[in-house]
Enzyme design. Structure first.
Site, short mmCIF file in Angstrom:
data_model
loop_
_atom_site.label_atom_id
_atom_site.label_comp_id
_atom_site.label_asym_id
_atom_site.label_seq_id
_atom_site.Cartn_x
_atom_site.Cartn_y
_atom_site.Cartn_z
N LYS A 198 -40.35 -25.87 -12.88
CA LYS A 198 -39.90 -26.62 -11.75
C LYS A 198 -40.34 -27.92 -11.78
O LYS A 198 -41.34 -28.03 -11.79
CB LYS A 198 -40.09 -25.98 -10.15
CG LYS A 198 -39.69 -24.62 -10.21
CD LYS A 198 -39.75 -24.07 -8.71
CE LYS A 198 -38.93 -22.64 -8.56
NZ LYS A 198 -39.54 -22.09 -7.07
N ASP B 145 -44.25 -17.40 -6.28
CA ASP B 145 -44.94 -18.93 -6.54
C ASP B 145 -45.17 -19.42 -5.16
O ASP B 145 -45.83 -20.47 -4.89
CB ASP B 145 -44.06 -19.67 -7.06
CG ASP B 145 -42.76 -19.88 -6.52
OD1 ASP B 145 -42.23 -19.01 -6.00
OD2 ASP B 145 -42.08 -21.01 -6.83
N ASP C 90 -43.08 -14.78 -1.92
CA ASP C 90 -42.85 -14.80 -3.11
C ASP C 90 -43.93 -15.18 -4.29
O ASP C 90 -44.89 -15.50 -3.87
CB ASP C 90 -41.53 -15.23 -3.38
CG ASP C 90 -41.46 -16.84 -3.44
OD1 ASP C 90 -42.24 -17.26 -3.14
OD2 ASP C 90 -40.47 -17.26 -3.76
N ARG D 145 -35.56 -21.56 -16.56
CA ARG D 145 -36.03 -20.14 -16.39
C ARG D 145 -35.65 -19.21 -17.78
O ARG D 145 -34.55 -19.39 -18.19
CB ARG D 145 -35.36 -19.67 -15.33
CG ARG D 145 -36.01 -18.47 -14.59
CD ARG D 145 -37.18 -18.59 -13.81
NE ARG D 145 -36.89 -19.76 -12.61
CZ ARG D 145 -36.76 -19.07 -11.45
NH1 ARG D 145 -36.60 -18.06 -10.96
NH2 ARG D 145 -36.72 -19.94 -10.51
N HIS E 23 -36.36 -20.43 2.49
CA HIS E 23 -36.92 -21.83 2.23
C HIS E 23 -36.83 -22.85 3.43
O HIS E 23 -35.81 -22.81 4.04
CB HIS E 23 -36.24 -22.63 1.04
CG HIS E 23 -36.23 -21.89 -0.20
ND1 HIS E 23 -37.42 -22.04 -1.02
CD2 HIS E 23 -35.56 -21.07 -1.08
CE1 HIS E 23 -37.42 -21.39 -2.46
NE2 HIS E 23 -36.23 -20.82 -2.39
N ASP F 58 -43.58 -20.33 -2.32
CA ASP F 58 -42.89 -21.26 -1.68
C ASP F 58 -41.93 -20.61 -0.71
O ASP F 58 -41.69 -21.51 0.19
CB ASP F 58 -42.29 -22.10 -2.69
CG ASP F 58 -41.05 -21.31 -3.24
OD1 ASP F 58 -41.06 -20.24 -3.48
OD2 ASP F 58 -40.28 -22.32 -3.92
N ARG F 59 -41.69 -19.34 -0.60
CA ARG F 59 -41.02 -18.65 0.29
C ARG F 59 -41.72 -17.64 1.16
O ARG F 59 -42.65 -16.98 0.59
CB ARG F 59 -39.76 -17.94 -0.36
CG ARG F 59 -38.85 -18.85 -0.85
CD ARG F 59 -37.51 -18.40 -1.04
NE ARG F 59 -37.74 -17.24 -2.22
CZ ARG F 59 -36.94 -16.04 -2.52
NH1 ARG F 59 -36.01 -15.60 -1.57
NH2 ARG F 59 -37.39 -15.29 -3.54
N SER G 99 -41.00 -17.90 -10.32
CA SER G 99 -40.83 -17.46 -8.88
C SER G 99 -40.80 -15.96 -8.64
O SER G 99 -42.16 -15.32 -9.01
CB SER G 99 -39.51 -18.01 -8.15
OG SER G 99 -39.43 -17.59 -6.91
N HIS G 100 -39.79 -15.28 -8.38
CA HIS G 100 -39.79 -13.86 -8.09
C HIS G 100 -39.35 -13.08 -9.26
O HIS G 100 -39.55 -11.68 -9.18
CB HIS G 100 -38.75 -13.68 -6.90
CG HIS G 100 -37.57 -14.05 -7.02
ND1 HIS G 100 -37.17 -15.21 -6.92
CD2 HIS G 100 -36.48 -13.49 -7.59
CE1 HIS G 100 -35.98 -15.48 -7.06
NE2 HIS G 100 -35.42 -14.19 -7.76
#
Length: 486
Positions: free
Chosen positions: A117, A260, A258, A15, A349, A262-263, A107-108
């Site tokens: 990732k 990407d 979020d 990141r 998650h 995934d949440r 992500s966020h």
């Protein structure tokens, strides 16, 4: 001066700020190192090594993912570019194709960030202790020496493949919503990848049959500058638009993803948030029932700061709750060790054995939709079954010495318990967890204090049998942590 990759390679992913920390040259080196450390050693004997690469909607993602693919190809790896996808879409590609993968996303995080990732074949995680540190060190050595050295004579081929329809069909095969009662759902994609995946999974954009769902779209335009709000539903201010929209639309529920995707966070028909712990318990109940019907012992993973309601409900429904540390690498490891059917975290998650034990917010959302469709009650009443206790949420405090502060908190709690004649349960699985089990005259409570890995912070989570008990414990601990003499 060469960038120190230790500044961008975190515990579970990469990141950093673009282009100051991440640019095409750095990412190409990381791709080549990923090939050497993970892809080539995992390739079946005699087979051409393969990997899959996807990216989110950030402006820098196409260039960076192409540079990473170039690094892979330079080591003789055939690369499949799946283009725009959610992180769980990349996990689907890695799992279904059985090859290692890389997802470009931050992500966020705000727009100036990007990251990677990584996963092994079958969507197995790559963290500091499972290959990421070795990838970092090898890439660093090349960057320090002036660039990636020449690879084998055979350069890998780079091809493209759209897996969105396959991803959507797979999720629909796991939760069948085709016969559900009609529901209206407001979805806030936050200008992130849910704007790409929700129309395919919950709508007909990927060519699948329409579902009995009316989806009210909010911020579905893919825009990595996040013009409406940050794509981080963990921050309550980023839920406000959705909370207002759900009752205004007369919807049955709302979903917020979020960046990407995934949440997934859930709000009920009144616009009130449903805690991730309640969602964990709700989905666990459904997965336990399936597992028991198949004649298997259901095991469910939960991290140590989910609500106590989670292990209680798992056990009541005939499952075996398994407690673990916070963090997706720990959850995924325990999922594999235990053969667990499902796992959930307080951070929204959700992990499914049927999804290569990887996390997917979309599948969790589909379980919530199915549970609501099977009930004749509104979501607020359905969720109340799983909201047994009062929680503080995570509270951060800046401290000079996390270990010393934690020791003071424990000493103060032991002194108070001795004076009141109470028993305390203490463990250090992940930080400090102190539990007062509760008696006929004293309500149950617990708290956890964990030090941040990257900042001088202590993170407090507290829960009590009721709001007053939780607030008393929360404030007492914070008074010690923050040196407040009140």
């Amino acid at each position: 001066m060469t960038l120190s990759l230790s500044s961008v390679v975190k515990a579970y992913d990469v990141r950093g700020v673009v282009p100051d920390q991440l640019d095409a040259g750095v990412v190409c080196a990381l791709g080549a190192a990923f090939a050497e450390v993970v892809v080539l050693p995992e390739a079946p004997a005699g087979a051409t090594p393969r990997a899959v690469v996807g990216h989110d909607m950030r402006p820098s993602s196409p260039e960076l993912s192409a540079a990473f693919a170039d690094g892979l190809a330079s080591r003789g790896v055939d690369v499949t570019l799946v283009g725009l996808c959610s992180t769980d879409g990349l996990y689907f590609a890695s799992g279904s194709l059985d090859v290692p993968g890389a997802m470009f996303t931050a992500s966020h995080n705000p727009a100036q960030y990007n990251g990677v990732k990584l996963c092994r074949a079958g969507a197995r995680p790559v963290g500091q202790e499972t290959g990421l540190a070795a990838v970092r060190d090898l890439a660093q050595s090349w960057l320090d020496a002036g660039g990636v050295p020449p690879g084998p004579a055979r350069r890998g081929r780079v091809s493209e493949r759209d897996v969105l329809a396959e991803y959507a069909a797979h999720l629909r095969s796991l939760v069948d919503l085709s016969g559900a009662r009609p529901l209206t759902v407001v979805v806030d994609a936050g200008n992130g990848m849910a704007g790409h995946t929700v129309p395919a999974v919950l709508g007909a954009a990927a060519g699948l049959p329409a579902l009995p769902l009316r989806v009210e779209a909010m911020y579905f335009e893919l825009d990595g500058t996040f013009p409406n709000h940050e794509a981080n539903p963990l921050d309550p201010q980023n839920l406000r638009d959705l909370q207002a929209a759900v009752p205004r639309a007369g919807a049955d529920l709302g979903l917020a993803f979020d960046g990407d995707a995934d949440r997934c966070f859930v709000v009920d028909e009144n616009g009130d948030p449903v805690s991730p712990s309640a969602v964990t318990a709700m989905v666990a109940r459904r997965e336990i029932a399936k597992e028991r019907a198949a004649g298997r012992e259901p095991r469910v993973i939960h991290n140590l700061i989910t609500s106590r309601a989670v292990p209680e409900i798992v056990a009541e429904d005939g499952g075996v709750p398994v407690r673990t540390r916070v963090g997706h690498s720990f959850i995924k490891q325990r999922m594999a060790e235990e053969g667990a059917v499902f796992g959930g975290e307080h951070s929204a998650h959700y992990y499914f054995r049927e999804f290569w034990s990887a996390d997917t917010g979309m599948l969790a959302a589909m379980h919530v939709l199915a549970a609501l469709a099977e009930s004749d009650r509104p979501l607020s009443r359905l969720a109340a079954e799983y909201e047994r206790y009062a929680a503080s949420g995570e509270i951060n405090s800046t401290v000079a010495d996390a270990a010393a502060t934690t020791a003071r908190v424990l000493a103060a709690e032991r002194e108070l318990a001795a004076a009141e004649g109470r028993e305390l349960e203490v463990d250090d699985l992940d930080g400090l967890t102190v539990t007062s089990p509760g008696t006929a005259s004293a309500p149950m409570w617990w708290f956890n204090l964990r030090a941040s890995n990257t900042e001088p912070l202590l993170r407090l989570n507290a829960e009590g049998a009721d709001a007053a008990t939780m607030a008393l414990v929360r404030d007492r601990v914070l008074a010690v942590v923050r040196g407040d003499a009140r």
